[in-house]
Scaffold this active site. Structure first.
Site, PDB file in Angstrom:
ATOM      1  N   ILE B 116       0.840  -1.191   0.000  1.00 51.20           N
ATOM      2  CA  ILE B 116       0.000   0.000   0.000  1.00 51.20           C
ATOM      3  C   ILE B 116       0.870   1.234   0.000  1.00 51.20           C
ATOM      4  CG2 ILE B 116      -1.838   1.240   1.228  1.00 51.20           C
ATOM      5  CD1 ILE B 116      -2.311  -1.496   2.684  1.00 51.20           C
ATOM      6  N   CYS B 117       0.469   2.208  -0.788  1.00 51.39           N
ATOM      7  CA  CYS B 117       1.151   3.486  -0.723  1.00 51.39           C
ATOM      8  C   CYS B 117       0.260   4.468   0.024  1.00 51.39           C
ATOM      9  CB  CYS B 117       1.444   3.998  -2.138  1.00 51.39           C
ATOM     10  SG  CYS B 117       2.193   5.625  -2.125  1.00 51.39           S
ATOM     11  N   LEU B 118       0.573   4.665   1.290  1.00 50.79           N
ATOM     12  CA  LEU B 118      -0.222   5.583   2.097  1.00 50.79           C
ATOM     13  C   LEU B 118       0.751   6.327   2.998  1.00 50.79           C
ATOM     14  CD1 LEU B 118      -3.098   6.489   2.953  1.00 50.79           C
ATOM     15  CD2 LEU B 118      -3.029   4.705   4.687  1.00 50.79           C
TER      16      LEU B 118
END
Lengths: 917, 180
Positions: B116-118
């Site tokens: 995830i890119c968060l």
């Protein structure tokens, strides 16, 4: 006296005339007799080989020599032989049976001696022969006679004796045997002592006599197997020793018997009883065991000593008898200590002193007397050397003390239970344990076992266990001030107490108990009121006992005892409260319980709470202020709310709310919710009038205290109810819900109100069991009656005695007042039961509430981890829920089953539970 | 040269000391991590937020969890159940947990292996975040992807251009993990 020479020649002549030179052959009877009896003699000397390998016998050699001499008869030798022959004739014992001996055993023996022809003086010839022999070769004659004694004994007496021995054991058997043997000994030795020994020099007499004696003793010892004698001897010794040592008088029954015989208490100067001894003055104590011996003791002593004399004479004394005696005395020591000191626990204890005196004056005296007789010296000379040295006496005293210790250890549990009236026993024990660490180990080991058996089981209530534990702490503090023993003993108890659920509760309620009312008596029923007293008592020293081990100014410092456990830490003092509180890992548990109990007490209506305040202050000294902060807040709440209540009331009056008729006054206790434990309560609707009052009260309160809000806890509290009915009134303090229920029955109409339980439950928003319980309560107070099941009506007119009587008489003829009382009692009991049911229901609801939290966990678990089996769910809950999962698998299964039927869960393959989306 | 020697000599013991101290420090960390995670779990259980849920795995040390997000309404993910894994580091909450989508998902900010890119899971992490706030952020990320830094460029493009096609892709990729 005749001159030597003529006598000599005369004897020769006489001998020659009487005996033929072939002397041996001239007496075929005796010889054949003798020959025939060789076999037993042989078996005597070679017991393993009874076949006749007799020839090697010394006896036979001596005869062979004689025979040989006879052959080569020189006149000298001839005379000698003849003289021997005469002497033997004179001395040899007639072969008379044992029965004779047995019959005459009680006489002085002279009759038998006469009968056996042992006393008649030798004829002149014989006397001459004897004298001649004594001058020439006394040894041969004595040797022969010794052998003859053996022969005779074996032939005539042995079988009789062994038969006697085989009779079933009975008292005095050994005495009989010894009497017989003594008689036999006299028969054997009498002629020798009388007529033969005077003929030789005095200096040699002893040696010859001893020779014969030992011959007799050996044969006696051989023919009476010691294995059989020793139990008999032990029996005889025990019988008399019990009397001499005074053990019999210690027996209660014995005393009672004697007293009933005498009709009055005997004036006894002499006593070994510890009880009597204690009462005497010290000077009298010293004399008590020395002087004024009882006549029965003297008799027993004389009897015993005489018997032992005989025993020693016939050769049954010596080492073996000493061993038996030692055994008996060993047992006696134990018996005495048990009889004299069991359950004698008074303090200060003088048991050790008494015991030492007894050992010195009574025990050692007997030992000395007996050992003086049965010493191992076979010569029978009374040697001047003491058989008993002072060191031995010291050793016996020491033994006595250890025995005493053993007794006390076995009693220790009862001692502890009886504490503090039994402190004397612990003093005794202290003396015992100061001997060695072995003794200490014994104490702890034995006592621990005892505790496991008698205390640490489900049958003992926690109060009992704590009570005993407190006593143990105190007792062991005296026993071992260093606390090592206590440390060892206490571990299993503490471990066990930790496992008990109600331990904290018992301790805390004990602390809060009122010491004033329960003063003097210890554990009363189910509270440990002693603790409260202890709390006030000890707190003074607890402050100063905080000395650390590294106090360099402490000149009484001692290193820890050698047997201390590695992680042993000396407790500061015998502080009971500290020990109890330190049972738990943290003070939190303790404080929490304290809060709960305190809460219960504080919400009760009482004029003051001094007791609680005192306890709290005392506990603060121990735990520090911070630990008990919550409790302090609770107390402060109560005192604050009293002030606040006053203020609010004043406000109400000032602002014009007057007390209205028909509406009661409202007092409130304002509790800071955060600091009080959760209350389990039943919610219900209070009457509107009360609610209005509450609202007004709250308004006043909120004006006083900004940003505070009152939440009413309706179920906690008391109501003073006044009821006026047609012909009776009622005034008492009841619980709020009871008051609410009866309020609902209030009506203006003249008809008594009749309401059913479901109606009430609806109206008051109260649970049915609670309503029912309240109604039954009022029935028991004769305010309501239950007209039908679950329908109640106000009892406006109390039935008069007569009416009641009629009512009952119509039904049956039982006693009216009785049944009336029975009715109310029943109703009261029913009310209680209903209240209990209501309480149970609310508890169940609370449990359900808890389960709901768990339900969230289960949902989370099943949502994220997929379907799971019951076991896995339980396991996960145990890991994940803080504080663990308190329900059993079965309870959870039931709960999950409920969820399945509600459609929130489903069971998929293999019994796994799955959440339904 | 001399100085550098001195430096290494001076620094060496310190390093050693740090090494020595480390295990014990880690241990106490572990305890505090467990405590913190237990508290978070309790909070999640007592005040559950709709659509999100999380629970520790059965390994017993609480350091790995599984979480479930229900796709928010009016997004292409509506009605879908998405599973995630949480792996907490030993110094949690001072470092972010490693969060991965276990359920295959078609999303501009999630790659095909579930990463995830968060930002709050990377450089914007703060100790005040917790499992539930991370899950809520992810839930909102489903409805509002950050197309400025996509991991899945095609998805980012489709999101902007053709919502219907995007949803088809989402449904095609989605596959329930429940019955494993």
């Amino acid at each position: 006296m005749l001159s030597t020479v003529p006598l000599n020649s005369g004897r020769r002549r006489v001998c020659g005339s009487v005996f033929s030179p072939a002397a041996l052959e001239a007496h075929p009877k005796s010889t054949s007799d003798f020959q025939r009896e060789q076999t037993p003699v042989a078996s005597f000397q070679e017991p393993t080989d009874s076949s006749s390998t007799f020839r090697a016998d010394s006896q036979s050699t001596s005869f062979a020599t004689i025979g040989g001499l006879t052959d080569a008869a020189s006149p000298e030798e001839d005379a000698l032989n003849q003289a021997r022959q005469v002497a033997k004739e004179f001395l040899s014992v007639p072969n008379l049976g044992f029965e004779l001996l047995y019959d005459f055993r009680d006489t002085d023996g002279s009759q038998v001696l006469k009968g056996w022809n042992r006393l008649s003086p030798p004829s002149k010839e014989t006397a001459e022969a004897l004298e001649y022999l004594m001058r020439t070769s006394p040894w041969t004659l004595f040797e022969w006679y010794g052998n003859d004694i053996r022969r005779h004994f074996l032939v005539n007496l042995r079988t009789g004796l062994s038969k006697l021995l085989k009779t079933p054991e009975e008292d005095g058997l050994l005495r009989t045997i010894v009497d017989c043997l003594q008689l036999a000994r006299r028969i054997y030795l009498a002629p020798v002592v009388r007529y033969v020994l005077p003929l030789i020099a005095t200096s040699h007499q002893g040696g010859f006599l001893a020779q014969l004696q030992s011959a007799f003793n050996t044969v006696v010892q051989y023919s009476l197997p010691w294995k059989k004698i020793s139990p008999l001897l032990a029996r005889e010794l025990t019988q008399d020793a019990v009397v001499i040592l005074g053990i019999d008088t210690l027996d209660e029954d014995f005393d009672a018997d004697r007293m009933s015989l005498d009709g009055m208490e005997m004036e006894r100067g002499y006593s070994v009883s510890y009880k009597d001894w204690r009462q005497e003055l010290p000077e009298a104590q010293a004399r008590m065991m020395v002087e004024g011996e009882d006549s029965c003791v003297t008799i027993a002593r004389d009897r015993l000593l005489e018997f032992l004399n005989g025993l020693q004479l016939v050769g049954l004394g010596g080492d073996q008898a000493q061993k038996v005696f030692a055994n008996v005395m060993n047992i006696m020591m134990g018996d005495f200590i048990r009889a004299a000191y069991a359950s004698q626990w008074e303090s200060p204890s003088t048991v050790p002193q008494h015991l030492e005196q007894w050992v010195e004056n009574v025990y050692a005296r007997l030992a000395v007397q007996v050992l003086a007789i049965i010493h191992s010296d076979p010569a029978g000379t009374q040697s001047g050397a003491m058989e008993v040295s002072l060191r031995d006496v010291e050793k016996w005293k020491e033994m006595g003390i250890s025995r005493l210790g053993k007794l006390r250890v076995s009693e220790l549990f009862d001692v502890v239970v009886d504490w503090p009236t039994s402190s004397g026993a612990v003093e005794d024990l202290r003396r015992f344990t100061s001997y060695s660490s072995g003794a200490r180990l014994y104490v702890t080991h034995f006592f621990s076992l005892n505790l496991l058996q008698r205390l640490l089981h489900p049958g003992a209530s926690t109060v009992e266990i704590l009570q005993v534990y407190i006593s143990i702490i105190r007792a062991f503090h005296i026993l071992d001030p260093k606390g090592v023993l206590l440390d060892r003993i206490a571990r299993p108890i503490r471990r066990y107490l930790r496992d008990r659920d109600d331990t904290v509760k018992v301790i805390v309620s004990g602390l809060l108990a009122d010491p004033a009312t329960t003063d003097g008596q210890t554990a009363t029923g189910d509270t440990l009121a002693e603790l409260a007293a202890e709390l006030t008592k000890v707190h003074q020293h607890s402050l100063q006992s905080n000395r650390s081990e590294l106090d360099y100014d402490d000149i009484y410092w001692l290193p820890d005892p050698v047997d201390a456990a590695p992680d042993y830490k000396k407790s500061k003092s015998a502080d009971v409260i500290d020990s109890l509180v330190s049972l738990f890992d943290s003070k939190e548990t303790f404080v929490k319980e304290m809060q709960t109990l305190l809460a219960d007490r504080l919400i009760q209506k009482r004029p003051n709470y001094d007791q609680e305040i005192t306890v709290l202050e005392l506990l603060k000294v121990r735990f520090g202020d911070s630990a008990l902060q919550a409790c302090e807040v609770m107390l402060k709440d109560i005192s604050d709310s009293r002030r606040l209540d006053l203020t609010v009331r004043n406000d109400q009056i000032l602002s014009g709310y007057r007390k209205q008729a028909g509406v009661g006054r409202l007092h409130a206790k304002i509790l800071s919710r955060f600091f009080w434990p959760e209350f389990q309560e039943q919610e219900f609707k209070v009457p509107d009038e009360i609610a209005e009052l509450q609202g007004r009260y709250a308004a006043c309160f909120e004006r006083r205290k900004d940003s505070r809000k009152l939440m009413w806890r309706n179920a906690l509290g008391q109501v003073t109810v006044e009821l006026e009915l047609e012909n009776h009134t009622f005034k008492d303090e009841v619980t709020t819900w009871q008051a609410t229920v009866i309020y609902a029955f209030q009506s203006d109409s003249s008809e008594p109100a009749t309401i059913t339980i479901p109606e009430l439950a609806d109206q008051l928003e109260m649970t049915t069991p609670l309503v029912r319980s309240a109604c039954l309560f009022w029935v028991s107070k004769r305010i309501l009656t239950e007209v039908h099941r679950d329908t109640f009506r106000v009892l406006e007119i109390l039935p008069t005695e007569d009416e009641e009587h009629h009512a009952h008489a119509a039904g049956d003829f039982s006693d009216a007042s009785d049944s009336e009382a029975g009715d109310t009692a029943n109703a009261a009991a029913a009310a209680e039961a209903a209240a209990a049911a209501a309480a149970k229901e609310s508890a169940e609801a609370a449990a359900m509430e808890k389960m709901n939290v768990h339900w969230q966990f289960i949902v989370g678990m099943l949502t994220n981890q997929g379907p799971m089996a019951l076991n896995r769910i339980v396991m996960m809950l145990k890991i994940a829920v803080p504080g663990g999962f308190p329900f059993s698998n079965e309870e959870l299964r039931e709960f999950l089953g409920g969820m399945v039927s509600k459609g929130k869960l489903e069971i998929v393959n293999g019994g796994n539970y799955k959440i339904v989306h | 040269m001399d100085y550098s020697m001195e430096d290494t000599q001076n620094s060496a013991p310190e390093a050693q000391q740090a090494n020595k101290l480390n295990p014990s420090g880690q241990k106490s960390d572990n305890q505090s991590v467990t405590k913190r995670l237990q508290a978070e779990l309790m909070q999640l259980m007592l005040s559950p937020s709709p659509g999100i849920s999380a629970f520790p795995d059965a390994d017993g040390n609480l350091l790995s969890w599984t979480a479930t997000i229900t796709g928010p309404t009016e997004t292409p993910y509506e009605g879908l159940t998405l599973k995630l894994s949480f792996a907490f580091p030993n110094n949690y909450p001072y470092s972010p947990p490693t969060v991965l989508f276990k359920t295959p998902i078609y999303h501009p900010n999630v790659d095909f292996s579930g990463r995830i890119c968060l930002d709050i899971l990377k450089d914007k992490w703060s100790a005040v975040y917790n499992v539930s706030s991370v899950l809520l952020s992810l839930q909102s990320l489903l409805g509002e992807p950050n197309n400025a830094s996509p991991l899945n460029a095609q998805a980012a493009e489709l999101w902007d251009s053709d919502q219907a096609e995007f949803k088809r892709h989402v449904l095609a990729r989605h596959q329930d993990l429940d019955e494993e």
